[in-house]
Design a protein around this motif. Structure first.
Motif, PDB file in Angstrom:
ATOM      1  N   ASN A 126      -4.939  -5.385  22.415  1.00  0.00           N
ATOM      2  CA  ASN A 126      -6.120  -5.640  23.249  1.00  0.00           C
ATOM      3  C   ASN A 126      -6.294  -4.519  24.271  1.00  0.00           C
ATOM      4  N   GLU A 127      -5.779  -4.725  25.502  1.00  0.00           N
ATOM      5  CA  GLU A 127      -5.923  -3.694  26.527  1.00  0.00           C
ATOM      6  C   GLU A 127      -5.255  -2.384  26.125  1.00  0.00           C
ATOM      7  N   GLY A 128      -4.229  -2.452  25.304  1.00  0.00           N
ATOM      8  CA  GLY A 128      -3.509  -1.237  24.904  1.00  0.00           C
ATOM      9  C   GLY A 128      -3.965  -0.640  23.590  1.00  0.00           C
ATOM     10  N   LYS A 129      -5.101  -1.109  23.074  1.00  0.00           N
ATOM     11  CA  LYS A 129      -5.541  -0.690  21.739  1.00  0.00           C
ATOM     12  C   LYS A 129      -5.740   0.817  21.614  1.00  0.00           C
ATOM     13  N   GLN A 130      -6.345   1.427  22.621  1.00  0.00           N
ATOM     14  CA  GLN A 130      -6.601   2.865  22.539  1.00  0.00           C
ATOM     15  C   GLN A 130      -5.313   3.667  22.650  1.00  0.00           C
TER      16      GLN A 130
ATOM     17  N   TRP B 299       2.791   3.365  29.737  1.00  0.00           N
ATOM     18  CA  TRP B 299       3.897   2.894  28.899  1.00  0.00           C
ATOM     19  C   TRP B 299       4.089   3.821  27.697  1.00  0.00           C
ATOM     20  N   ALA B 300       2.992   4.151  27.023  1.00  0.00           N
ATOM     21  CA  ALA B 300       3.088   5.016  25.839  1.00  0.00           C
ATOM     22  C   ALA B 300       3.684   6.368  26.203  1.00  0.00           C
ATOM     23  N   ARG B 301       3.209   6.969  27.288  1.00  0.00           N
ATOM     24  CA  ARG B 301       3.728   8.287  27.690  1.00  0.00           C
ATOM     25  C   ARG B 301       5.209   8.217  28.044  1.00  0.00           C
ATOM     26  N   SER B 302       5.614   7.100  28.643  1.00  0.00           N
ATOM     27  CA  SER B 302       7.002   6.958  29.074  1.00  0.00           C
ATOM     28  C   SER B 302       7.973   6.844  27.904  1.00  0.00           C
ATOM     29  N   LEU B 303       7.478   6.466  26.728  1.00  0.00           N
ATOM     30  CA  LEU B 303       8.326   6.331  25.548  1.00  0.00           C
ATOM     31  C   LEU B 303       8.395   7.609  24.724  1.00  0.00           C
TER      32      LEU B 303
ATOM     33  N   SER C  35      -1.034   6.997  20.160  1.00  0.00           N
ATOM     34  CA  SER C  35       0.394   7.310  20.211  1.00  0.00           C
ATOM     35  C   SER C  35       1.212   6.784  19.034  1.00  0.00           C
ATOM     36  N   PHE C  36       0.830   5.625  18.464  1.00  0.00           N
ATOM     37  CA  PHE C  36       1.742   4.965  17.530  1.00  0.00           C
ATOM     38  C   PHE C  36       1.155   4.656  16.160  1.00  0.00           C
ATOM     39  N   ALA C  37      -0.165   4.660  16.025  1.00  0.00           N
ATOM     40  CA  ALA C  37      -0.772   4.277  14.745  1.00  0.00           C
ATOM     41  C   ALA C  37      -0.303   5.184  13.606  1.00  0.00           C
ATOM     42  N   ARG C  38      -0.039   6.456  13.894  1.00  0.00           N
ATOM     43  CA  ARG C  38       0.370   7.392  12.834  1.00  0.00           C
ATOM     44  C   ARG C  38       1.723   7.037  12.230  1.00  0.00           C
ATOM     45  N   TYR C  39       2.467   6.179  12.915  1.00  0.00           N
ATOM     46  CA  TYR C  39       3.763   5.741  12.380  1.00  0.00           C
ATOM     47  C   TYR C  39       3.642   4.412  11.628  1.00  0.00           C
TER      48      TYR C  39
ATOM     49  N   ALA D  64       0.814  -1.212   0.000  1.00  0.00           N
ATOM     50  CA  ALA D  64       0.000   0.000   0.000  1.00  0.00           C
ATOM     51  C   ALA D  64       0.852   1.269   0.000  1.00  0.00           C
ATOM     52  N   GLY D  65       2.176   1.091   0.018  1.00  0.00           N
ATOM     53  CA  GLY D  65       3.065   2.255   0.005  1.00  0.00           C
ATOM     54  C   GLY D  65       3.169   2.952   1.337  1.00  0.00           C
ATOM     55  N   ARG D  66       2.800   2.259   2.418  1.00  0.00           N
ATOM     56  CA  ARG D  66       2.889   2.855   3.746  1.00  0.00           C
ATOM     57  C   ARG D  66       4.235   2.499   4.380  1.00  0.00           C
ATOM     58  N   ARG D  67       4.941   3.483   4.852  1.00  0.00           N
ATOM     59  CA  ARG D  67       6.225   3.248   5.491  1.00  0.00           C
ATOM     60  C   ARG D  67       6.005   2.868   6.961  1.00  0.00           C
ATOM     61  N   VAL D  68       6.558   1.735   7.381  1.00  0.00           N
ATOM     62  CA  VAL D  68       6.531   1.336   8.779  1.00  0.00           C
ATOM     63  C   VAL D  68       7.732   1.979   9.469  1.00  0.00           C
ATOM     64  N   ASP D  69       7.470   2.952  10.335  1.00  0.00           N
ATOM     65  CA  ASP D  69       8.548   3.663  11.011  1.00  0.00           C
ATOM     66  C   ASP D  69       8.886   3.093  12.380  1.00  0.00           C
ATOM     67  N   LEU D  70       7.952   2.314  12.970  1.00  0.00           N
ATOM     68  CA  LEU D  70       8.126   1.874  14.349  1.00  0.00           C
ATOM     69  C   LEU D  70       7.694   0.419  14.495  1.00  0.00           C
ATOM     70  N   VAL D  71       8.524  -0.362  15.189  1.00  0.00           N
ATOM     71  CA  VAL D  71       8.232  -1.772  15.439  1.00  0.00           C
ATOM     72  C   VAL D  71       8.443  -2.061  16.920  1.00  0.00           C
ATOM     73  N   PHE D  72       7.521  -2.825  17.510  1.00  0.00           N
ATOM     74  CA  PHE D  72       7.674  -3.318  18.881  1.00  0.00           C
ATOM     75  C   PHE D  72       7.926  -4.825  18.819  1.00  0.00           C
ATOM     76  N   LEU D  73       8.908  -5.292  19.570  1.00  0.00           N
ATOM     77  CA  LEU D  73       9.229  -6.712  19.659  1.00  0.00           C
ATOM     78  C   LEU D  73       9.068  -7.174  21.101  1.00  0.00           C
ATOM     79  N   GLY D  74       8.437  -8.349  21.301  1.00  0.00           N
ATOM     80  CA  GLY D  74       8.306  -8.823  22.674  1.00  0.00           C
ATOM     81  C   GLY D  74       7.400 -10.020  22.816  1.00  0.00           C
ATOM     82  N   ASP D  75       6.811 -10.131  24.001  1.00  0.00           N
ATOM     83  CA  ASP D  75       5.995 -11.281  24.373  1.00  0.00           C
ATOM     84  C   ASP D  75       4.539 -10.854  24.537  1.00  0.00           C
ATOM     85  N   SER D  76       3.816 -11.443  25.507  1.00  0.00           N
ATOM     86  CA  SER D  76       2.393 -11.124  25.672  1.00  0.00           C
ATOM     87  C   SER D  76       2.161  -9.679  26.073  1.00  0.00           C
TER      88      SER D  76
END
Length: 423
Positions: free
Chosen positions: A254-258, A409-413, A263-267, A235-247
């Protein structure tokens, strides 16, 4: 001494001198996640509590006749944990057995299509050693009795004291299955014929997650994440941010969807979190394409708390696994800056065993960061009360975040990521 007389005397030695028969002198406990029973008769079913947390689980065991080798059969369905546990015998000194000893038994995997299996040895307080056997166990379904022989050292780690082992063996099942075990013994000298993980390299050896509750969705989720990355690219969308981890990282969906949307969907951010993953499982995913097909500016990684929770691994070994993942990131995305996060606090109180263990890991992590391409960040204080306890409003189960926790978590980053992600 006459050679034949010597051999006759050797043969007359008690079995326990060279081999410990665990069919004698030990009680067999049959356990479910919420209950326990003794296998004192031919069969037993673990009773359910008045208000069970897992109401549809069922765990039972039966004992065959001596003519059948005294086989024990464990049946379990929809179970978090089902066990046949050898206990309440005289503690064993297995230190003399470590050099060349083996744990041997016959195993008949009747059904394990929707279950998993592990073998365990309990060696004292906070000392439980295990061998995962899900993939290997499923290969034995319907093949009848198979003789397995593990090196006793499969259950040992440097520093362990096996001088008073009070739980010499446990057969553990998860999910649903039926498994039969017989002729269980520990030999002082034997030949190991069955492979087991090397605890010294387990955290750095790529492997799919070997848990019955994950096996049905883990690979499909991996494929779905590859498709998600491909969709962004096409779709020509650049992925600027990736999170790697576990549950905890998977929880952004899920709980962090909002918080994610804010904070991050725009990236066009991608969350590559898989519940239950340890360092070796993340490493497998990175080596199988999850960082390919995009060019992010920033990667946030937090992994290792399941190395603690699953096997209370030596912190240095967990850190080696984290470093291996950092090396893999450099191979695939050398341009990306990496924000390496300290493991979040777990357990309600500061003196919780796993909280203290994670703190030892966190103390070693800054050595992996250079302050430029890899930056270390510990946001643990933002998630804890002033006295170090955890709040159920932020970590409801003392491990996973609530929606409020994800907002924190989002604010802390923000202070670190915003400059990195600027156009």
């Amino acid at each position: 001494m006459n050679r034949f007389l010597f051999l006759a005397l050797l043969a007359a030695l008690p079995l326990t001198a060279q081999s410990l028969d665990l069919g004698k002198g030990w009680q067999i406990a049959v356990t479910d996640f919420e209950g326990e029973a003794r296998l004192d008769a031919d069969r037993v079913t673990v009773p359910k509590p008045a208000n069970p947390r897992v109401p549809n689980s069922h765990v039972a065991a039966r004992r065959s006749s001596d003519s059948d080798g005294g086989a024990l059969t464990l049946q379990f369905s929809n179970s978090w944990i089902a066990q046949l546990r050898w206990q309440d015998g005289a503690p064993l000194n297995l230190n003399p057995y470590l050099a060349q000893g083996t744990v041997e038994f016959d195993l008949n995997v009747i059904d394990l299509a929707h279950g998993g299996m592990k073998f365990k040895l309990g060696c004292g307080k906070d000392c439980e050693r295990k061998i995962p056997f899900l993939f290997a166990g499923r290969e034995l379904i319907g093949k009848g009795r198979q003789h397995l022989s593990f090196a006793l050292k499969c259950f040992w780690r440097e520093g362990d004291d096996f001088s008073a082992v009070n739980l010499p063996f446990t057969l553990e099942g998860t999910g649903s299955g039926e498994v039969q075990i017989s002729k269980l013994r520990i030999n002082k000298t034997g030949k190991a014929t069955t492979a087991c993980p090397d605890y010294r390299t387990q955290s750095v050896s790529p492997e799919r997650l070997q848990e019955s509750w994950a096996v049905d969705w883990w690979l499909p989720r991996h494929e779905a994440k590859l498709a998600e990355i491909k969709a962004h690219r096409e779709a020509g969308r650049r992925v600027d941010l990736v999170f790697l981890g576990d549950s905890i990282t998977q929880g952004w969906e899920n709980e962090g969807k909002q918080a994610w949307a804010n904070s991050f969907a725009r990236y066009n951010a991608v969350a590559l979190g898989f519940g239950g993953d340890r360092t070796e499982n993340l490493l497998w995913r990175l080596q199988h394409g999850e960082l390919d097909g995009m060019s992010p500016k920033a990667i946030v990684m937090m992994i290792g708390t399941n190395n603690t929770g699953d096997r209370l691994e030596d912190p240095a070994l967990t850190v080696a696994g984290i470093k291996k993942n950092l090396d893999e990131i450099r191979k695939h995305q050398p341009q990306a800056r990496v924000l390496l996060l300290a493991l979040f606090p777990r357990g309600e109180k500061p003196d919780d065993l796993m909280r203290r263990h994670n703190a030892r890991i966190n103390a070693l992590l800054p050595s992996l960061a250079d302050g430029r391409q890899v930056v270390f960040l510990d946001i643990g204080r933002a998630l804890t009360n002033p006295d170090g306890t955890l709040s159920k409003d932020i970590l409801p189960d003392w491990l996973h975040l609530s929606p409020q926790g994800y907002e924190i978590w989002a604010r802390s980053l923000d202070a670190t990521l915003t400059p990195w992600l600027a156009p």
